[in-house]
Motif scaffolding. Structure first.
Motif, short mmCIF file in Angstrom:
data_model
loop_
_atom_site.label_atom_id
_atom_site.label_comp_id
_atom_site.label_asym_id
_atom_site.label_seq_id
_atom_site.Cartn_x
_atom_site.Cartn_y
_atom_site.Cartn_z
N VAL A 314 -22.31 -25.48 62.51
CA VAL A 314 -23.04 -26.71 62.14
C VAL A 314 -24.38 -26.75 62.86
O VAL A 314 -25.42 -27.07 62.26
N ILE A 315 -24.37 -26.42 64.14
CA ILE A 315 -25.59 -26.46 64.96
C ILE A 315 -26.55 -25.35 64.54
O ILE A 315 -27.75 -25.58 64.37
N LEU A 316 -26.00 -24.15 64.38
CA LEU A 316 -26.83 -23.02 63.97
C LEU A 316 -27.53 -23.32 62.65
O LEU A 316 -28.74 -23.11 62.51
N ASN A 317 -26.79 -23.82 61.68
CA ASN A 317 -27.36 -24.06 60.35
C ASN A 317 -28.45 -25.12 60.38
O ASN A 317 -29.53 -24.93 59.82
N ALA A 318 -28.18 -26.26 61.04
CA ALA A 318 -29.15 -27.35 61.05
C ALA A 318 -30.44 -26.93 61.76
O ALA A 318 -31.55 -27.18 61.27
N ALA A 319 -30.31 -26.29 62.91
CA ALA A 319 -31.49 -25.84 63.65
C ALA A 319 -32.27 -24.81 62.84
O ALA A 319 -33.51 -24.83 62.79
N ASN A 320 -31.54 -23.92 62.17
CA ASN A 320 -32.20 -22.89 61.38
C ASN A 320 -32.94 -23.49 60.19
O ASN A 320 -34.06 -23.07 59.87
N GLU A 321 -32.34 -24.46 59.52
CA GLU A 321 -33.02 -25.07 58.37
C GLU A 321 -34.32 -25.74 58.79
O GLU A 321 -35.34 -25.63 58.11
N VAL A 322 -34.30 -26.42 59.93
CA VAL A 322 -35.52 -27.06 60.43
C VAL A 322 -36.57 -26.01 60.77
O VAL A 322 -37.75 -26.12 60.40
N ALA A 323 -36.14 -24.96 61.48
CA ALA A 323 -37.09 -23.94 61.93
C ALA A 323 -37.67 -23.15 60.75
O ALA A 323 -38.88 -22.88 60.71
N VAL A 324 -36.83 -22.79 59.79
CA VAL A 324 -37.31 -22.00 58.65
C VAL A 324 -38.27 -22.82 57.80
O VAL A 324 -39.30 -22.31 57.34
N GLU A 325 -37.98 -24.08 57.61
CA GLU A 325 -38.90 -24.94 56.84
C GLU A 325 -40.26 -25.02 57.53
O GLU A 325 -41.31 -24.92 56.88
N ALA A 326 -40.24 -25.18 58.86
CA ALA A 326 -41.50 -25.23 59.61
C ALA A 326 -42.25 -23.91 59.52
O ALA A 326 -43.48 -23.87 59.37
N PHE A 327 -41.52 -22.81 59.57
CA PHE A 327 -42.14 -21.48 59.47
C PHE A 327 -42.76 -21.28 58.09
O PHE A 327 -43.90 -20.80 57.98
N LEU A 328 -42.05 -21.67 57.04
CA LEU A 328 -42.58 -21.50 55.69
C LEU A 328 -43.79 -22.40 55.44
O LEU A 328 -44.63 -22.10 54.59
N CYS A 329 -43.88 -23.50 56.21
CA CYS A 329 -45.05 -24.39 56.12
C CYS A 329 -46.16 -23.96 57.07
O CYS A 329 -47.15 -24.70 57.25
N HIS A 330 -45.99 -22.81 57.71
CA HIS A 330 -46.98 -22.24 58.62
C HIS A 330 -47.22 -23.11 59.86
O HIS A 330 -48.29 -23.08 60.47
N THR A 331 -46.18 -23.88 60.24
CA THR A 331 -46.28 -24.73 61.43
C THR A 331 -45.99 -23.93 62.69
O THR A 331 -46.56 -24.21 63.75
N ILE A 332 -45.10 -22.95 62.59
CA ILE A 332 -44.71 -22.12 63.74
C ILE A 332 -44.75 -20.65 63.35
O ILE A 332 -44.61 -20.32 62.17
#
Length: 374
Positions: A314-332
């Motif tokens: 649960v933790i891995l998935n939620a953190a990953n979804e947030v991080a991947v979305e930010a990465f795809l938006c060129h935030t990180i």
């Protein structure tokens, strides 16, 4: 049948199989790709459709005379009102969990491509009603002869392509951008799964899937660059069997439909003649199984702890979804995905859900924490 995520790659392939074998489509669920959904409506004439946003209803072709649902609640309502016994869940991310649970509650079988359902809710899902579509888990089921009485095995092995940065110099990986990360070396997939392939999170998800489906912690993975060996099973007599197949999702989808609809396997006899799935030419091919290097894929270090505490999914998935979305938006940059996931797991590692309600509460809290790390 019901297809959730009809405009994604799994949904498109499922519809290609339905067309090939003249199978009826009762319900289609799509997100925001209304133009493609309209094409599917005209070709397959579903009775129901589901779209993400209510404001897109006027964009639906006027030739559709069935019922239109929208939003998360619309997906669940459409599942309930549909007579079909099989749901193909090809939704992306945590969004797919409730439809999986609801489909099972309604007595339907689920052909599951939404791996997050098992990653976050595996402890609360009756996997006997789940038919895996992921190529690795399909391959494991194939090697077990699709038998509920599983032959005793010693170890399971699944394979990974290695993703976009499998040959990139190590020092260059952390600063990579989304454009480069989406250049998968073997095939074209959805954006999120392509990034998850590059970080090896996708393989962590699949390890957890295999754990819930086959009730074992004896799971490992290797890189196989041809993407033709998808899984191996090691039995107690020391022998190992492997499943070779071309990297084409129509094969596992076809089997999932066959078993999900209660058809005989003879139904698939003409499938090998499909021009979309050429036979493998394994003569003079070079196959290797490479260990997954944790210097290149630091998140692979999480595998053993996830198998020991699979509710960490649960933790891995939620953190990953947030991080991947930010990465795809060129935030990180790419390397920050690892940092966000590791910091989030460190913070929540003792907070494990004991009920479905706690899964949803924890998912919300983890996302809020991960967002603050951006």
């Amino acid at each position: 049948m019901i297809i959730l995520g009809s405009t994604g790659s799994i949904g498109i392939n499922a519809l290609a199989i339905a067309k090939r074998f003249s199978l009826e489509i009762e319900t289609l669920s799509a997100g925001k790709n209304i133009s493609l959904l309209n094409e599917q409506i005209l070709e397959f004439n579903p009775k129901n459709i589901v779209i993400a946003n209510k404001q897109d209803i006027p964009k639906i072709t006027k030739k559709f005379s069935g019922k239109i649902y929208y939003g998360k609640e619309g997906i669940l309502e459409a599942i309930s009102t549909s007579k079909s016994s099989l749901v193909i869940n090809a939704l992306v991310g945590f969004l797919g969990l409730e439809p999986t649970l609801h489909s099972l509650k309604e007595g339907k079988k689920v052909a599951l491509a939404n791996k997050e359902s098992l990653v976050v809710g595996g402890d609360f899902i009756d996997t006997s009603k789940i038919i895996p579509i992921d190529s690795e888990h399909f391959s494991l089921a194939y090697l077990m002869n699709f038998n509920s009485q599983i032959r005793p095995f010693k170890n399971l092995y699944i394979t990974a392509s290695g993703g976009a940065f499998r040959d990139t110099p190590l020092e260059e990986i952390p600063l990579q951008n989304a454009t480069n990360a989406l250049k998968h070396p073997n095939w074209k997939m959805g954006k999120k799964i392509t990034i998850d392939s590059a970080t090896m999170v996708n393989k962590l998800f699949e390890v957890l899937e295999a754990h819930w489906l086959l009730k074992t912690q004896n799971i490992d993975a290797y890189i196989e660059r041809n993407s033709q060996i998808h899984a191996l099973v090691e039995f107690w007599d020391g022998s190992i069997v492997a499943h070779f197949a071309n990297a084409n999702m129509q094969l596992p989808i076809a089997y999932a439909i066959t078993y999900g609809l209660g058809l005989k396997e003879e139904f698939l006899q003409s499938f090998s003649h499909s021009p979309l799935i050429p036979s493998i030419n394994f003569v003079n091919q070079h196959y290797t199984l490479e260990p997954i290097c944790t210097k290149r894929y630091p998140l692979w270090n999480l595998k053993n702890s996830l198998l020991e505490n699979p509710k960490l999914g649960v933790i891995l998935n939620a953190a990953n979804e947030v991080a991947v979305e930010a990465f795809l938006c060129h935030t990180i940059p790419f390397g920050e995905i690892v940092t966000i996931i590791q910091k989030t797991l460190d913070y929540f590692h003792q907070t494990l859900p004991n009920s479905l309600n706690e899964v949803f509460v924890l998912d919300f809290e983890v996302r809020k924490f991960a967002q603050n790390l951006l």
